[in-house]
Design an enzyme around this catalytic site. Sequence first.
Site, PDB file in Angstrom:
ATOM      1  N   GLY A  66       1.203  -6.194   5.477  1.00 51.42           N
ATOM      2  CA  GLY A  66       1.455  -4.955   4.902  1.00 51.42           C
ATOM      3  C   GLY A  66       2.622  -4.277   5.601  1.00 51.42           C
ATOM      4  O   GLY A  66       3.749  -4.501   5.434  1.00 51.42           O
ATOM      5  N   ASP A  87       0.682  -1.391   0.035  1.00 52.14           N
ATOM      6  CA  ASP A  87       0.198  -0.078  -0.142  1.00 52.14           C
ATOM      7  C   ASP A  87       0.949   1.465  -0.045  1.00 52.14           C
ATOM      8  O   ASP A  87       0.998   1.898   0.983  1.00 52.14           O
ATOM      9  CB  ASP A  87      -1.023   0.042   1.199  1.00 52.14           C
ATOM     10  N   SER A 136     -11.137  -7.238   9.577  1.00 52.10           N
ATOM     11  CA  SER A 136     -10.041  -7.322  10.563  1.00 52.10           C
ATOM     12  C   SER A 136     -10.330  -5.941  11.545  1.00 52.10           C
ATOM     13  O   SER A 136      -9.807  -6.048  12.497  1.00 52.10           O
ATOM     14  CB  SER A 136      -8.615  -7.331  10.119  1.00 52.10           C
ATOM     15  N   THR A 174      -2.383  -5.865  -4.277  1.00 52.77           N
ATOM     16  CA  THR A 174      -2.331  -4.491  -4.618  1.00 52.77           C
ATOM     17  C   THR A 174      -3.455  -3.741  -4.452  1.00 52.77           C
ATOM     18  O   THR A 174      -4.660  -4.039  -4.250  1.00 52.77           O
ATOM     19  CB  THR A 174      -1.945  -4.211  -6.101  1.00 52.77           C
ATOM     20  N   LYS A 229     -12.356  -4.657  -3.914  1.00 50.59           N
ATOM     21  CA  LYS A 229     -13.531  -4.580  -3.021  1.00 50.59           C
ATOM     22  C   LYS A 229     -14.699  -4.097  -3.666  1.00 50.59           C
ATOM     23  O   LYS A 229     -15.279  -3.345  -3.544  1.00 50.59           O
ATOM     24  CB  LYS A 229     -13.267  -3.802  -1.696  1.00 50.59           C
ATOM     25  N   PHE A 230     -14.844  -4.702  -4.926  1.00 50.07           N
ATOM     26  CA  PHE A 230     -16.220  -4.369  -5.742  1.00 50.07           C
ATOM     27  C   PHE A 230     -17.292  -4.283  -4.791  1.00 50.07           C
ATOM     28  O   PHE A 230     -17.550  -5.156  -3.851  1.00 50.07           O
ATOM     29  CB  PHE A 230     -16.365  -5.158  -6.906  1.00 50.07           C
ATOM     30  N   ALA A 231     -18.294  -3.448  -5.163  1.00 50.33           N
ATOM     31  CA  ALA A 231     -19.553  -3.437  -4.242  1.00 50.33           C
ATOM     32  C   ALA A 231     -20.658  -2.948  -4.806  1.00 50.33           C
ATOM     33  O   ALA A 231     -21.905  -2.594  -4.205  1.00 50.33           O
ATOM     34  CB  ALA A 231     -18.962  -2.519  -2.843  1.00 50.33           C
ATOM     35  N   ASP A 232     -20.828  -2.787  -6.315  1.00 48.65           N
ATOM     36  CA  ASP A 232     -21.972  -2.341  -7.109  1.00 48.65           C
ATOM     37  C   ASP A 232     -22.774  -3.397  -7.585  1.00 48.65           C
ATOM     38  O   ASP A 232     -22.669  -4.408  -7.614  1.00 48.65           O
ATOM     39  CB  ASP A 232     -21.239  -1.165  -7.991  1.00 48.65           C
TER      40      ASP A 232
HETATM   41  N1  5IU Z   1      -7.569  -5.237   4.648  1.00 48.80           N
HETATM   42  C1  5IU Z   1      -7.444  -5.361   6.043  1.00 48.80           C
HETATM   43  N2  5IU Z   1      -8.469  -5.885   6.735  1.00 48.80           N
HETATM   44  C2  5IU Z   1      -9.697  -6.450   6.160  1.00 48.80           C
HETATM   45  C3  5IU Z   1      -9.668  -6.201   4.705  1.00 48.80           C
HETATM   46  C4  5IU Z   1      -8.683  -5.865   3.871  1.00 48.80           C
HETATM   47  O1  5IU Z   1      -6.409  -4.978   6.563  1.00 48.80           O
HETATM   48  O2  5IU Z   1     -10.725  -6.922   6.932  1.00 48.80           O
HETATM   49  I1  5IU Z   1     -11.362  -6.996   3.821  1.00 48.80           I
HETATM   50  C5  5IU Z   1      -6.365  -4.824   3.750  1.00 48.80           C
HETATM   51  C6  5IU Z   1      -5.993  -3.564   4.183  1.00 48.80           C
HETATM   52  C7  5IU Z   1      -4.537  -3.214   3.813  1.00 48.80           C
HETATM   53  C8  5IU Z   1      -4.120  -4.499   4.097  1.00 48.80           C
HETATM   54  O3  5IU Z   1      -4.225  -3.105   2.234  1.00 48.80           O
HETATM   55  O4  5IU Z   1      -5.210  -5.596   3.917  1.00 48.80           O
HETATM   56  C9  5IU Z   1      -3.531  -4.519   5.553  1.00 48.80           C
HETATM   57  O5  5IU Z   1      -2.395  -3.900   5.594  1.00 48.80           O
HETATM   58  P1  5IU Z   1      -1.392  -3.661   7.041  1.00 48.80           P
HETATM   59  O6  5IU Z   1      -1.130  -5.041   7.372  1.00 48.80           O
HETATM   60  O7  5IU Z   1      -0.625  -2.495   6.766  1.00 48.80           O
HETATM   61  O8  5IU Z   1      -2.351  -3.290   8.216  1.00 48.80           O
END
Ligand code: 5IU
Length: 279
Positions: A241, A41, A154, A64, A96-99
Amino acid sequence: MEKTFSRQTYGQRIQNHSNPAAKMLLEIMERKKTNLAVSVDVTRSKDFIAIIDTVGPFVCLVKTHIDIIEDFDFSLIKQLQDLSDKHDFAIFEDRKFADIGNTVALQYSSGVHKIASWSHITNAHPVPGPSIISGLSSVGLPLGRGLLLLAEMSTKGALAVGTYTEEAVRMARAHRDFVVGFIAQRTMKGVGMQDNVTDNDDFLILTPGVGLDTKGDAMGQQYRTPRQVIVDSECDVIIVGRGIYGKDPSLVDEIRAQAKRYMDAGWEAYQERISAPVV
Ligand code: 5IU
């Protein structure tokens, strides 16, 4: 007694899947001995490519958010694909499509990013209902792509719980050709099923919110360890990440060391899981 899917090796589970993207991911995990996905990210192409080239040897998957790149140019996609070939990892655009179906099909195939043309796996919120899967699969299935549904999140206070999660799993069970698994915090085995019915669906569980050194961030993120995720909750892929690339994307040696550390922790947890005695 039949081994549950979480006791099978990643290699053994390839045969449980017909979707090419799911097979590809499991093959890479088995071949490279890693269940680590890195979430990259960052907002500059240069950092994006440098981080991926550094973590490439340690990961099965690169996640990505292509829409946060400020200097995006489609040549970046070619560089990403070259790194995927060089290091042998799959690509997951966390869109994360949602439409509605018609709109997500256009967002997936078209626009600046043309996600379906390069991302082996993408994901969608189940909130619009099954039509979101039909819309995305009309584009992705002919290209051999796979979809993950967001069954849980999460973050603190997430609304994807209870019957919402159960309905997400039911939607996935009805579209096994395209839906390969979930973004979730635990196994979905038996979720949304009636009692006494055998669950024959081997879904892949990819889990964000993984960190070894902190419990969360200032914006609601919550971290668990690779062992909690892989052993206790029976998930399959740890998504990390900031735990790997931290605040400074230029510290190459540190990023490499962290990627190795998370890869080792994830694989050790997986070994523990598959070798635990069946009770
Ligand atoms: N991400 C989350 N939690 C979720 C979902 C997606 O953290 O429930 I769905 C994504 C957001 C970010 C990555 O792109 O996962 C986690 O990054 P960090 O490890 O830097 O927190």
